[in-house]
Design an enzyme around this catalytic site. Structure first.
Site, PDB file in Angstrom:
ATOM      1  N   GLU A 193       0.861  -1.171   0.000  1.00 44.61           N
ATOM      2  CA  GLU A 193       0.000   0.000   0.000  1.00 44.61           C
ATOM      3  C   GLU A 193       0.901   1.226   0.000  1.00 44.61           C
ATOM      4  OE1 GLU A 193      -3.002   0.522   2.937  1.00 44.61           O
ATOM      5  OE2 GLU A 193      -3.910  -1.432   2.543  1.00 44.61           O
ATOM      6  N   ASP A 225      -6.135   9.557   9.241  1.00 40.46           N
ATOM      7  CA  ASP A 225      -4.807   9.135   9.672  1.00 40.46           C
ATOM      8  C   ASP A 225      -4.440   9.698  11.034  1.00 40.46           C
ATOM      9  OD1 ASP A 225      -4.177   7.635   7.357  1.00 40.46           O
ATOM     10  OD2 ASP A 225      -3.830   9.503   6.265  1.00 40.46           O
TER      11      ASP A 225
END
EC number: 4.2.1.20
Length: 291
Positions: free
Chosen positions: A64, A75
């Site tokens: 990824e 995040d």
């Protein structure tokens, strides 16, 4: 230990995506995939390319690759800082595609999934982005801020361009919501094992196993588990039930810890942790006497 998911359907008769081929191989080996997440351009384009090129040798089955963005709402602090370092180093979506192209000069087998937010893609232009991503060797997309109601925006065009579109599911994805989440998903389903941001604690093992089984049944796709998998022991625990284990924040934190000693030290710290995580995941389904 739960059985692996059935193979995803090929997009054309006799043709399978790199992601589907990789999960087919892992199914035959009876093991979960190790999917490391790293931020493209962190701490620099050159250093991140070195890391990505070395990850398959450190045991990565898929990669990824983060696309840096100024407002990464899903995040946690570690990945936010990674994005800031990448932006400060001049990383852009175009340079991320260039990085994938450079990776493909040496590796035509390891699947790469871009993970990020829709704004950079929208600014780039969807049609142009999909064409360039396919040409660069990108295999799939995870776009965390595009819900199923917006599938015509990017998901369906991506599928038409033969790029897998990986959808996120969470502990709050109920039976009413699940069909729309998995309807146009392909490649694999990414199970966010906690309702929160990256880097938090993962869900309890029994709950994760139940969720993985539920998502496999609903989608017919492999299920990757991520958000908060940081240790070898936890990675092995998740690997006993999931089709893939995603580790991001722990690798980013290792990189950041190594940076005071230079980019080479940061690279080595990432690859050392990746190797240890990969070994734990590979051993997770072996007989106890082999551990």
């Amino acid at each position: 230990m739960r059985p692996l998911a059935k193979a995803p359907l090929a997009r054309h008769p006799g043709v399978m995506s790199r992601i589907a081929r990789r999960f087919d191989r892992l199914r035959a080996e009876n093991r979960a995939a190790f999917i490391p997440f790293v931020m493209a351009g962190d701490p620099s384009y050159e250093a991140s390319l070195e890391i990505v090129r070395a990850l398959p040798g450190a045991g990565a089955d898929l990669i990824e690759l983060g696309v840096c963005f100024t407002d990464p709402m899903a995040d946690g602090p570690a990945i936010q800082l990674a994005g800031q370092r990448a932006l400060a180093a001049g990383q852009t979506l175009r340079r991320t595609l260039d990085l994938v192209s450079a990776f493909r000069e040496e590796d035509q087998e390891t699947p790469i999934v871009l993970m990020g937010y829709y704004n950079p893609i929208y600014a780039y232009g969807v049609e142009r982005f999909l064409k360039d991503a396919k040409a660069a060797g990108v295999d799939g997309l995870i776009v965390v801020d595009l819900p199923p109601e917006e599938d015509e925006e990017l998901c369906l065009p991506a599928r038409k361009a033969e790029l897998d579109f990986v959808r996120l599911a969470t502990p709050t994805t109920d039976e009413a919501r699940l069909p729309s989440v998995v309807r146009n998903s392909s490649g694999f389903v990414y199970y966010v094992s906690v309702a929160g941001i990256t880097g938090g604690a993962t869900g309890e093992a029994g709950a994760v196993a139940t969720a993985v089984s539920r998502l496999r049944s609903a989608s017919g796709l492999p299920v990757a588990v991520g958000f908060g998998v940081k240790t070898e022991a936890r990675a092995a625990e998740v690997a006993r039930d999931a089709d893939a284990v995603v580790v991001g924040s722990a690798l980013i934190e290792a990189l950041a810890a190594g940076l005071p000693d230079g980019e080479a030290a940061a690279r080595d710290a990432v690859l050392d942790l990746a190797s240890r995580l990969s070994r734990a995941i590979r051993a997770a389904r072996q007989p106890s006497e082999a551990l």
